[in-house]
Design a protein around this motif. Sequence first.
Motif, PDB file in Angstrom:
ATOM      1  N   ASP A  41      21.564 -57.730 -41.236  1.00 31.56           N
ATOM      2  CA  ASP A  41      22.828 -57.099 -40.865  1.00 31.56           C
ATOM      3  C   ASP A  41      22.506 -55.852 -40.051  1.00 31.56           C
ATOM      4  OD1 ASP A  41      25.810 -56.566 -41.227  1.00 31.56           O
ATOM      5  OD2 ASP A  41      24.904 -54.711 -41.969  1.00 31.56           O
ATOM      6  N   GLN A  42      23.146 -55.735 -38.887  1.00 29.07           N
ATOM      7  CA  GLN A  42      22.873 -54.578 -38.035  1.00 29.07           C
ATOM      8  C   GLN A  42      23.650 -53.359 -38.531  1.00 29.07           C
ATOM      9  OE1 GLN A  42      24.392 -54.343 -33.960  1.00 29.07           O
ATOM     10  NE2 GLN A  42      22.301 -53.967 -33.272  1.00 29.07           N
ATOM     11  N   LEU A  43      22.927 -52.272 -38.845  1.00 32.32           N
ATOM     12  CA  LEU A  43      23.595 -51.024 -39.238  1.00 32.32           C
ATOM     13  C   LEU A  43      24.011 -50.248 -37.995  1.00 32.32           C
ATOM     14  CD1 LEU A  43      24.436 -48.835 -41.289  1.00 32.32           C
ATOM     15  CD2 LEU A  43      22.062 -48.040 -41.285  1.00 32.32           C
ATOM     16  N   MET A  44      23.111 -50.221 -37.015  1.00 33.16           N
ATOM     17  CA  MET A  44      23.409 -49.617 -35.700  1.00 33.16           C
ATOM     18  C   MET A  44      22.369 -50.162 -34.729  1.00 33.16           C
ATOM     19  SD  MET A  44      22.041 -45.729 -36.429  1.00 33.16           S
ATOM     20  CE  MET A  44      20.772 -45.504 -37.674  1.00 33.16           C
ATOM     21  N   VAL A  47      18.595 -50.888 -35.704  1.00 32.62           N
ATOM     22  CA  VAL A  47      18.350 -50.607 -37.132  1.00 32.62           C
ATOM     23  C   VAL A  47      19.064 -51.665 -37.976  1.00 32.62           C
ATOM     24  CG1 VAL A  47      18.524 -48.914 -38.991  1.00 32.62           C
ATOM     25  CG2 VAL A  47      18.127 -48.140 -36.648  1.00 32.62           C
ATOM     26  N   TYR A  48      18.309 -52.366 -38.804  1.00 33.44           N
ATOM     27  CA  TYR A  48      18.827 -53.514 -39.551  1.00 33.44           C
ATOM     28  C   TYR A  48      18.589 -53.413 -41.053  1.00 33.44           C
ATOM     29  CZ  TYR A  48      19.664 -56.018 -35.239  1.00 33.44           C
ATOM     30  OH  TYR A  48      20.166 -56.395 -34.022  1.00 33.44           O
ATOM     31  N   THR A  49      19.524 -54.011 -41.813  1.00 32.81           N
ATOM     32  CA  THR A  49      19.312 -54.268 -43.237  1.00 32.81           C
ATOM     33  C   THR A  49      18.829 -55.710 -43.390  1.00 32.81           C
ATOM     34  OG1 THR A  49      20.990 -52.700 -44.020  1.00 32.81           O
ATOM     35  CG2 THR A  49      20.494 -54.563 -45.464  1.00 32.81           C
ATOM     36  N   PHE A  50      17.841 -55.916 -44.244  1.00 29.77           N
ATOM     37  CA  PHE A  50      17.430 -57.273 -44.583  1.00 29.77           C
ATOM     38  C   PHE A  50      18.198 -57.714 -45.814  1.00 29.77           C
ATOM     39  CE2 PHE A  50      14.076 -55.590 -42.003  1.00 29.77           C
ATOM     40  CZ  PHE A  50      13.840 -56.640 -41.134  1.00 29.77           C
ATOM     41  N   LEU A  51      19.015 -58.743 -45.643  1.00 28.53           N
ATOM     42  CA  LEU A  51      19.846 -59.279 -46.729  1.00 28.53           C
ATOM     43  C   LEU A  51      18.989 -60.197 -47.604  1.00 28.53           C
ATOM     44  CD1 LEU A  51      22.980 -59.899 -44.488  1.00 28.53           C
ATOM     45  CD2 LEU A  51      22.577 -58.002 -46.087  1.00 28.53           C
ATOM     46  N   PRO A  52      19.521 -60.673 -48.747  1.00 28.74           N
ATOM     47  CA  PRO A  52      18.649 -61.411 -49.682  1.00 28.74           C
ATOM     48  C   PRO A  52      17.811 -62.521 -49.036  1.00 28.74           C
ATOM     49  CG  PRO A  52      20.734 -60.942 -50.735  1.00 28.74           C
ATOM     50  CD  PRO A  52      20.874 -60.462 -49.313  1.00 28.74           C
ATOM     51  N   PHE A  55      15.243 -60.832 -46.757  1.00 33.47           N
ATOM     52  CA  PHE A  55      14.251 -60.110 -47.539  1.00 33.47           C
ATOM     53  C   PHE A  55      13.171 -61.055 -48.068  1.00 33.47           C
ATOM     54  CE2 PHE A  55      12.565 -58.373 -51.480  1.00 33.47           C
ATOM     55  CZ  PHE A  55      12.127 -57.138 -51.029  1.00 33.47           C
TER      56      PHE A  55
END
Lengths: 423, 423
Positions: A41-44, A47-52, A55
Amino acid sequence: MKQSQLFCKTNKPALSRVEGNKSAETESVSADLLARAGFVDQLMAGVYTFLPLGFRVVKNIENVVRKNMVDAGGQEILMPVLQPKENWTTTGRWNTLDVLFKVKGSGDKEYALGPTHEEVVSPLAKKFVFSYKDLPFSVFQIQTKFRDELRAKSGILRTREFLMKDLYSFHASQEDLDKYYDKMIKVYFNIFKELGIGKETYLTLASGGTFSRYSHEFQMLTEAGEDLIYICNKCKTAINKEIKAENPACPNCSSDSFQEKKAVEVGNIFKLGTKYALPFDLKYKDQYGQDKPVIMGCYGIGISRAMGAVVEANHDEKGIVWPKEIAPFAVHLIGLGEDKKVKATSQKIYQELQKENIQVLYDDRQDKSAGEKFAEADLIGIPYRVIVSEKTLAKNSLEIKERNKSAAKLIKVKDLIKLLKLK
Amino acid sequence: MKQSQLFCKTNKPALSRVEGNKSAETESVSADLLARAGFVDQLMAGVYTFLPLGFRVVKNIENVVRKNMVDAGGQEILMPVLQPKENWTTTGRWNTLDVLFKVKGSGDKEYALGPTHEEVVSPLAKKFVFSYKDLPFSVFQIQTKFRDELRAKSGILRTREFLMKDLYSFHASQEDLDKYYDKMIKVYFNIFKELGIGKETYLTLASGGTFSRYSHEFQMLTEAGEDLIYICNKCKTAINKEIKAENPACPNCSSDSFQEKKAVEVGNIFKLGTKYALPFDLKYKDQYGQDKPVIMGCYGIGISRAMGAVVEANHDEKGIVWPKEIAPFAVHLIGLGEDKKVKATSQKIYQELQKENIQVLYDDRQDKSAGEKFAEADLIGIPYRVIVSEKTLAKNSLEIKERNKSAAKLIKVKDLIKLLKLK
């Protein structure tokens, strides 16, 4: 894991932007697929979050890389993100490295956010290296790095915050470094093979430095890449744009016939020589008691970038096709319909697979049609799809299909685990 | 791993500063022991590198915490360090959180270095939560956090960069949050028990917020702690300094007799209620189609701090005494002298232990005396010390000693693995 409990749903597969159908926002196939399938998921920008699901893939890639580094004698450590300004002025890079993020803390203390760790690992080594008997050794870490890229793009292929494996080797002689460096080239090819991008990845000559004529990039061919590489038509040596500009002819065989290809750098290795040992006064006493500077090498692999690269090289029009070694799960178990026997059998298989330590995503959702479940399974790209339905149970069977093959086949319940354990 | 290959040596054990013998520089027993035994290296005030032994302990602590989080239904993700300023102005914390590190990037873009992740996880949840059917769920990460502590001290107990597990839970009702919160208290006690600090750790009432009267800290008693807690002499309820100032009497049993103790906070949990859901407009539709704000909780454990806390609670005058669950190795195998049979037997045992997946540090060094090896083994603190020497082999045996016991005993080579596998 039960899919009904996965907090991040895939985005509507109906809005397919895969291949030839890219919208303006879509930066690359991997960016599109990984976002829609719920891996990142793109935060900005950058810069990304790795989802389950993402991950799990990151951890699998880390484990492939880690195993190869440990086998090559690397000792795993974890160095800090925050680095003192003083170390960067010692090497002169505080003012010359334009991607360096700088932070001002309380008391006007200034820090760099580590884009690489020569400025930490060299003074660290100095605390423990005294004699030639303390050499050679190598340390590595898998850690979050920061680079203030002007244009962060192509999803997780070029980001401002990313996961990287960086190994540093320390030697008493150039010959010893050369030997280790050559070994590391083989180790790197083994890693890329295990990650499922071995065939697409080229060892590519790049600029060296004071201490060696060339460094080496590992470039994976993909249209999403921002680099251009030139592959010699005669000897298949690859060179990067910079080297091509200096050498109209192949540095290996002198041919002047090249193929130009777009590529993404998934690894790079560099003979540092004494470039960092000298400013940090990192030295050892040789057999004769003479002080000598330590000779260093560095070896990087982008972990999160590799995830994007793997998807660039392993997908079809329906979604991702994960290589088995790094897939988020080994099996996607799908129960179809509301039949009690289907539910009970699915649940039983789910538990048995878990008991056998076979990683399974179980699509137990009741509010999705068979078509929706199949489309999502193809999008997510788990290697084996196993279907339990009234139709398969009427034949006392399950349907199993590999993600990268078109043919499905029926298999007896009791044979499923046997088959999966062989893989 | 062979100790001769470990790049970071222990520092001179002769300079013992353990207990009663602390020098001015020594900030705490754990800071001293972890540095001298080669587990961590200080890069600058409040910022540490985890060396090979320390890295192994960190991973073991992570695995204890991870297993407990997954068992409690947590889904593991990885959120970014770099967070957009906008999210922090949305909650008002950009200007009020004084430990916030702020970074200016290219194009005058401003970022926070995440000290906690409500500002990321709340908008993330908003992308996936629509209906009451999407609740409850919980996500967690084990990740590096940053806080610009004015006084970083006591080694890895209070640092500017640290590893933390943070879990966030999302609920449709206060009752559901309350139930989950109570469950998490039990999970936390189980974690601290597994980490070897269960007995020293007190659930401590701390300030709540708009949505609950109290939050809870998990405070471990230690002289190195910077917090003061008050344990009710009657009912053993612990309260922190803030609560004590407001309540001269115990909030549970009204007694006014307390013991004052120094302690370090190893975990804290908090009912956030709608504090972050409201500014980010994180809501769901209930059974009647009405929009309601999501109710949240957050649950933290300091991973690197826990490592320091474990050492504070588990050491003696000779060094660290690691609990088995998180020790860097299960066995410290020590070969003594230059005898060929000793070397061959040690090497054989080393290989057999590895084959059996028993983690072993093998002291194969030839330039250390028996005394030096024993002192280092005690300093490092691995649970089992196994000695191979001419003396033990004369009795066709090895000597085995547990780190936390004084008696050593002889054991037949063939019984060693059997004994270790039972443990």
